[in-house]
Each structure stands twice: as C-alpha cells, then as structure tokens.
Design a protein around this motif. Structure first.
Motif, PDB file in Angstrom:
ATOM      1  N   CYS A  42       0.865  -1.178   0.000  1.00  0.00           N
ATOM      2  CA  CYS A  42       0.000   0.000   0.000  1.00  0.00           C
ATOM      3  C   CYS A  42       0.900   1.226   0.000  1.00  0.00           C
ATOM      4  CB  CYS A  42      -0.917  -0.009   1.221  1.00  0.00           C
ATOM      5  SG  CYS A  42      -2.110   1.342   1.246  1.00  0.00           S
ATOM      6  N   ILE A  43       0.821   1.990  -1.067  1.00  0.00           N
ATOM      7  CA  ILE A  43       1.778   3.069  -1.306  1.00  0.00           C
ATOM      8  C   ILE A  43       1.063   4.411  -1.299  1.00  0.00           C
ATOM      9  CG2 ILE A  43       3.414   4.000  -3.005  1.00  0.00           C
ATOM     10  CD1 ILE A  43       3.644   0.970  -3.914  1.00  0.00           C
ATOM     11  N   ARG A  44       1.643   5.383  -0.605  1.00  0.00           N
ATOM     12  CA  ARG A  44       1.083   6.731  -0.526  1.00  0.00           C
ATOM     13  C   ARG A  44       1.834   7.653  -1.475  1.00  0.00           C
ATOM     14  NH1 ARG A  44       2.456   8.829   4.054  1.00  0.00           N
ATOM     15  NH2 ARG A  44       0.681  10.223   4.454  1.00  0.00           N
ATOM     16  N   LEU A  45       1.084   8.322  -2.363  1.00  0.00           N
ATOM     17  CA  LEU A  45       1.662   9.250  -3.319  1.00  0.00           C
ATOM     18  C   LEU A  45       0.850  10.537  -3.322  1.00  0.00           C
ATOM     19  CD1 LEU A  45       2.175   6.847  -6.385  1.00  0.00           C
ATOM     20  CD2 LEU A  45       3.900   7.552  -4.723  1.00  0.00           C
ATOM     21  N   SER A  46       1.446  11.600  -3.796  1.00  0.00           N
ATOM     22  CA  SER A  46       0.730  12.867  -3.944  1.00  0.00           C
ATOM     23  C   SER A  46      -0.040  12.830  -5.262  1.00  0.00           C
ATOM     24  CB  SER A  46       1.711  14.046  -3.937  1.00  0.00           C
ATOM     25  OG  SER A  46       1.018  15.258  -4.148  1.00  0.00           O
ATOM     26  N   LEU A  47      -1.348  12.622  -5.176  1.00  0.00           N
ATOM     27  CA  LEU A  47      -2.155  12.408  -6.376  1.00  0.00           C
ATOM     28  C   LEU A  47      -3.311  13.398  -6.505  1.00  0.00           C
ATOM     29  CD1 LEU A  47      -2.353   8.504  -6.345  1.00  0.00           C
ATOM     30  CD2 LEU A  47      -0.972   9.939  -7.856  1.00  0.00           C
ATOM     31  N   THR A  48      -3.362  14.403  -5.639  1.00  0.00           N
ATOM     32  CA  THR A  48      -4.414  15.411  -5.739  1.00  0.00           C
ATOM     33  C   THR A  48      -3.822  16.728  -6.230  1.00  0.00           C
ATOM     34  OG1 THR A  48      -4.121  16.053  -3.422  1.00  0.00           O
ATOM     35  CG2 THR A  48      -5.787  14.376  -3.904  1.00  0.00           C
ATOM     36  N   GLY A  49      -4.723  17.641  -6.590  1.00  0.00           N
ATOM     37  CA  GLY A  49      -4.314  18.975  -7.022  1.00  0.00           C
ATOM     38  C   GLY A  49      -4.939  20.013  -6.130  1.00  0.00           C
ATOM     39  N   ASP A  50      -5.667  20.950  -6.741  1.00  0.00           N
ATOM     40  CA  ASP A  50      -6.303  22.021  -5.973  1.00  0.00           C
ATOM     41  C   ASP A  50      -7.443  21.502  -5.099  1.00  0.00           C
ATOM     42  OD1 ASP A  50      -4.587  23.797  -7.191  1.00  0.00           O
ATOM     43  OD2 ASP A  50      -5.989  24.301  -8.794  1.00  0.00           O
ATOM     44  N   ALA A  66      -6.264  14.383 -12.429  1.00  0.00           N
ATOM     45  CA  ALA A  66      -6.383  13.430 -13.537  1.00  0.00           C
ATOM     46  C   ALA A  66      -5.044  13.192 -14.214  1.00  0.00           C
ATOM     47  CB  ALA A  66      -7.406  13.943 -14.549  1.00  0.00           C
ATOM     48  N   GLN A  67      -4.259  14.228 -14.397  1.00  0.00           N
ATOM     49  CA  GLN A  67      -2.976  14.046 -15.081  1.00  0.00           C
ATOM     50  C   GLN A  67      -2.020  13.206 -14.242  1.00  0.00           C
ATOM     51  OE1 GLN A  67      -1.187  17.559 -16.796  1.00  0.00           O
ATOM     52  NE2 GLN A  67       0.874  16.661 -16.712  1.00  0.00           N
ATOM     53  N   LYS A  68      -1.997  13.439 -12.940  1.00  0.00           N
ATOM     54  CA  LYS A  68      -1.122  12.650 -12.072  1.00  0.00           C
ATOM     55  C   LYS A  68      -1.502  11.164 -12.119  1.00  0.00           C
ATOM     56  CE  LYS A  68       0.030  16.268  -8.694  1.00  0.00           C
ATOM     57  NZ  LYS A  68      -0.090  16.690  -7.274  1.00  0.00           N
ATOM     58  N   VAL A  69      -2.795  10.894 -12.083  1.00  0.00           N
ATOM     59  CA  VAL A  69      -3.249   9.490 -12.133  1.00  0.00           C
ATOM     60  C   VAL A  69      -2.881   8.861 -13.466  1.00  0.00           C
ATOM     61  CG1 VAL A  69      -5.282   7.995 -12.150  1.00  0.00           C
ATOM     62  CG2 VAL A  69      -5.068   9.786 -10.420  1.00  0.00           C
ATOM     63  N   CYS A  70      -3.112   9.579 -14.561  1.00  0.00           N
ATOM     64  CA  CYS A  70      -2.785   9.037 -15.880  1.00  0.00           C
ATOM     65  C   CYS A  70      -1.283   8.792 -16.012  1.00  0.00           C
ATOM     66  CB  CYS A  70      -3.285   9.971 -16.979  1.00  0.00           C
ATOM     67  SG  CYS A  70      -5.088  10.046 -17.115  1.00  0.00           S
ATOM     68  N   ASP A  71      -0.484   9.734 -15.563  1.00  0.00           N
ATOM     69  CA  ASP A  71       0.973   9.544 -15.608  1.00  0.00           C
ATOM     70  C   ASP A  71       1.377   8.276 -14.855  1.00  0.00           C
ATOM     71  OD1 ASP A  71       1.318  11.866 -17.047  1.00  0.00           O
ATOM     72  OD2 ASP A  71       2.145  13.034 -15.404  1.00  0.00           O
ATOM     73  N   LEU A  72       0.776   8.089 -13.679  1.00  0.00           N
ATOM     74  CA  LEU A  72       1.104   6.933 -12.855  1.00  0.00           C
ATOM     75  C   LEU A  72       0.719   5.634 -13.528  1.00  0.00           C
ATOM     76  CD1 LEU A  72       1.932   5.649 -10.117  1.00  0.00           C
ATOM     77  CD2 LEU A  72      -0.441   5.996  -9.400  1.00  0.00           C
ATOM     78  N   LEU A  73      -0.513   5.542 -14.000  1.00  0.00           N
ATOM     79  CA  LEU A  73      -0.988   4.288 -14.594  1.00  0.00           C
ATOM     80  C   LEU A  73      -0.231   3.945 -15.871  1.00  0.00           C
ATOM     81  CD1 LEU A  73      -4.844   4.618 -14.031  1.00  0.00           C
ATOM     82  CD2 LEU A  73      -3.158   3.420 -12.615  1.00  0.00           C
ATOM     83  N   VAL A  74       0.029   4.937 -16.692  1.00  0.00           N
ATOM     84  CA  VAL A  74       0.806   4.689 -17.913  1.00  0.00           C
ATOM     85  C   VAL A  74       2.223   4.233 -17.555  1.00  0.00           C
ATOM     86  CG1 VAL A  74       1.844   5.803 -19.940  1.00  0.00           C
ATOM     87  CG2 VAL A  74      -0.551   6.228 -19.368  1.00  0.00           C
ATOM     88  N   SER A  75       2.794   4.802 -16.486  1.00  0.00           N
ATOM     89  CA  SER A  75       4.131   4.397 -16.063  1.00  0.00           C
ATOM     90  C   SER A  75       4.183   2.951 -15.623  1.00  0.00           C
ATOM     91  CB  SER A  75       4.594   5.282 -14.894  1.00  0.00           C
ATOM     92  OG  SER A  75       4.741   6.608 -15.276  1.00  0.00           O
ATOM     93  N   LEU A  76       3.093   2.476 -15.025  1.00  0.00           N
ATOM     94  CA  LEU A  76       3.067   1.099 -14.513  1.00  0.00           C
ATOM     95  C   LEU A  76       2.766   0.055 -15.576  1.00  0.00           C
ATOM     96  CD1 LEU A  76       1.086   1.596 -11.180  1.00  0.00           C
ATOM     97  CD2 LEU A  76       3.527   1.190 -11.430  1.00  0.00           C
ATOM     98  N   ALA A  77       2.096   0.477 -16.637  1.00  0.00           N
ATOM     99  CA  ALA A  77       1.626  -0.487 -17.642  1.00  0.00           C
ATOM    100  C   ALA A  77       2.770  -1.054 -18.483  1.00  0.00           C
ATOM    101  CB  ALA A  77       0.595   0.178 -18.553  1.00  0.00           C
TER     102      ALA A  77
END
Length: 390
Positions: free
Chosen positions: A364-372, A379-390
C-alpha cells in the motif's frame, strides 16, 4: 497473497513511458478499468491524450435517474453510465463529431411539461430540431432511425423529464438490435470517435442487492448509493446480484467471452475511484471475473476514492480492500493473484495504509495524487502513474 514485483519506481512516473504515450496515443497501453458512475470521467477525459486503447467495463445495474425510467419502460439494463463514459472518451475536437457529441449529451428540462418534452423528442425524430439538423447525413438518418425505434415502443406515459437524449438513442439501438447492448455501443463509439472501448460487464437486466450488518436487506442501487435517497445507516456486509426480488447466483451470469478477452490482453487492471459497491465491486460479481483477473500477470491497482463515500460507511481502508477482494476470491479461489498494489493519496494516513498492507499482504503506497481539490484525484497525475506502470 503473493504480489508481483514491479521494477519501476512508483514514487516517480516514468517520463519516457509517459512521453511515448502522449506522442503516439494510438499505440498507448491497454489500461482496463472496472467502473461505473461519473467518478472516473474526469480521469477518462485526460486519459485519451495518452492512449486510445483503454478498456472500460461498466456496471449496467444503476437503478436511479433517467436510466431507471428506461429500465422500467423496456425491461433493459441501465445505459446511463455507459453513455457517460462514451462521452468522456469521445473526440470533442473539430476533427471529431462535435455536433453528434452535443446531441448525445443534451438533456431535456427537468421541470418541463410532458407534452412539450415529448414534442421536442418528436422534432428530433423527424429531423426538425436544431440539434439533429446540425448533424450531417447519413449519420443524421441513422440517429433518427434509432429514436424512431425508441418512440415506437415507448409507453404513452413515458416520463421525459431530465431524459438524456443519448440514453434514448442507446435504448432505441438496444431495442432494434435484438435487445443487445454491444451493437449499439459499438455504433455510438464510431459516431463520436471514442478513444477507447466501453462495454457493459454483462448484458443483463439485473439489480444490485446488499445485506447490511444490522440484518437489513436492500434491493436496488439507488437505495444504496446515498445520492437520491437517504444514505445507509449500517455498513454493507455483502453485495449480490438480484432479479429485483431474490438473490441470483453469480454462476447464472458468466462474464462474456469478449470481456474475458479484453482482460486477457490488458497491460494494467485498475479498480478506480467511485462508489465502492455500486460502481466498482458490482462489476466483479459475475462468474469468471476473478479467474480472468487472476490469469493475467500484470499490475492490478486499487485507487480508493477520496472524500466521503456513503456506501463505505464504517469501513476502513483494509475493509474496503477486503470488500473488493471478496467476490474475486470466491470466483478464483484463495491464493490467486488478484491485486498487486493499493495506491493512496498522501492524505490517507500512513497507519491506515500499513494496516491494509499487513492484513492483505499487498503493498500500500502513498503518493501525492491530488491537485487544488483535495477530495478529487488530479487526472494528469493518475494518468501519468498508470501509464508508467503499464
């Protein structure tokens, strides 16, 4: 549970992978999501910049809003969440079909008179409404034929208030294609150039049922979600499929072979944010879902919702992971690899993450995934993360 080892650093998106996806989204990764509702739509709109190959298996069990009116009128699965995701993934640019997009996203007035609303739909059906006139032929004629299929079978007392025109078109396509969703979903995807694949997890007119910890049994998604009616007051103990009266064994509704093939070629499987039971776990109930997930050796990521989820009343993060795994383990058996990572925003406490990891044996990993907005993922942070893992 044994989890696969990822060689990429989860704390830093892989810039090369992200850049490659952004430069050639038609070659992007096959990211597969089990979801429903609108929680993932913002991420989906961003995701189409990275890949045209995302796969969205959507729950057809919604029992609220205009979807419920259609279900009662035509004895059909719910189409609202499917239409919503199609529109989130549609090409909204001038190179796509913006006029069709405007038509499909149009809603009738919530407080309009029934005769006036029915007349507005009739204008679309005969090609006189401005929204339908803006659509070029031959697509205009095709849409008119779908609306005609809807109108031919609609009951005289059909409630048009707040109806989504896209939902009415989907209903018409369902009725004119031997009561099957896939043909009309494919057709609508082509009409608005959807950058991905959207399918119902199963094509069946079923309801969701829950047993609460206090012994109460509830049948119907709208009674569970806390959106249209008062939220539940006791935690959910179990979710199941129902015919509206009684529980139905999952084995009676197996995962369609086409959806099994989508899972088999996925590069990553994501259980995304959304109402825990009615948007996410609901998709995992049909027979065969757990086995198909277990057979695919790719990252399998749970992104728990931010903010308050009325359906997760009284459930810790560990409990939520357990609720996600329960139907999958019933289907695939103990020891199957069903989830490899839980990824939370840093707003989730370290202690809660450690407890979930210790209970389920899953990192279980904690990352900074929110914005304002701290109650929504960036959305961009989540997409970057998922694409990086795939």
């Amino acid at each position: 549970m044994t989890s696969i080892t990822l060689t990429r650093d989860l704390h830093l998106p892989d810039d090369l992978r992200v850049a490659r996806a952004l430069s050639a989204p038609h070659l992007g990764p096959h990211l597969l999501f089990f979801s429903g509702g609108s929680a993932l739509n913002g991420i989906s709109r961003q995701l189409k910049r990275y890949t045209y190959n995302s796969i969205h298996l959507i729950t057809p069990f919604d029992s609220g809003g205009s979807s419920q009116i259609l279900r009662e009128a035509f004895d059909m699965p719910a189409v609202g969440d499917l239409r919503s995701r199609l529109m989130a993934l549609a090409d909204e640019s001038v190179l796509g079909q913006p006029d069709v997009y405007a038509l499909f996203t149009h809603r009738l007035a919530r407080d309009g008179l029934q005769d006036d609303l029915a007349a507005e739909v009739a204008e679309m059906r005969v090609g006189q409404h401005p929204l339908i006139r803006a659509v070029a032929r031959p697509m205009r004629s095709l849409i008119q034929s779908l609306l005609q299929s809807f109108a031919t079978k609609a009951p005289a007392a059909f409630d048009y208030r707040n109806a989504s025109i896209g939902n009415l078109i989907l209903a018409g396509g369902y009725l004119s294609n031997d009561r099957a969703l896939e043909p009309v979903l494919f057709l609508m995807s082509k009409m608005v150039d959807v950058r991905g694949t959207v399918r119902a997890v199963i094509d069946a007119n079923l309801q969701l049922g829950v047993d609460l910890e206090d012994g109460t049994r509830i049948i119907g998604q709208r009674l569970l979600s806390g959106k249209e009616l008062a939220p539940i007051t006791s935690p959910v103990a179990r979710l199941f499929l129902s015919d509206g009266q009684d529980e139905i064994p999952a084995a009676q509704f197996p995962l369609p072979a086409r959806n099994e093939r989508f899972i088999a070629r996925s590069d990553l499987i994501c259980f995304p944010p959304g109402s825990l039971f009615s948007s996410v776990v609901a998709n995992l109930l049909p027979s065969g879902v757990g086995r198909a997930i277990a057979a695919r050796k790719v990252p399998k990521v749970y992104l728990p919702s931010l903010g308050e989820d009325p359906e997760a009343l009284g459930l810790s993060l560990s409990d939520q992971v357990g609720a996600l795994l329960a139907p999958l383990e019933r289907d695939a058996g103990d020891g199957a690899e069903l989830l490899t990572h839980v990824i939370c925003d840093v707003s989730r406490s370290e202690a809660e993450c450690e407890a979930a990891s210790a209970t389920h044996g899953i990192p279980c990993i904690r990352l900074s995934l929110t914005g304002d907005k701290l109650d929504r993922y960036d959305a961009q942070k989540v997409c970057d993360l998922l694409v990086s893992l795939a």
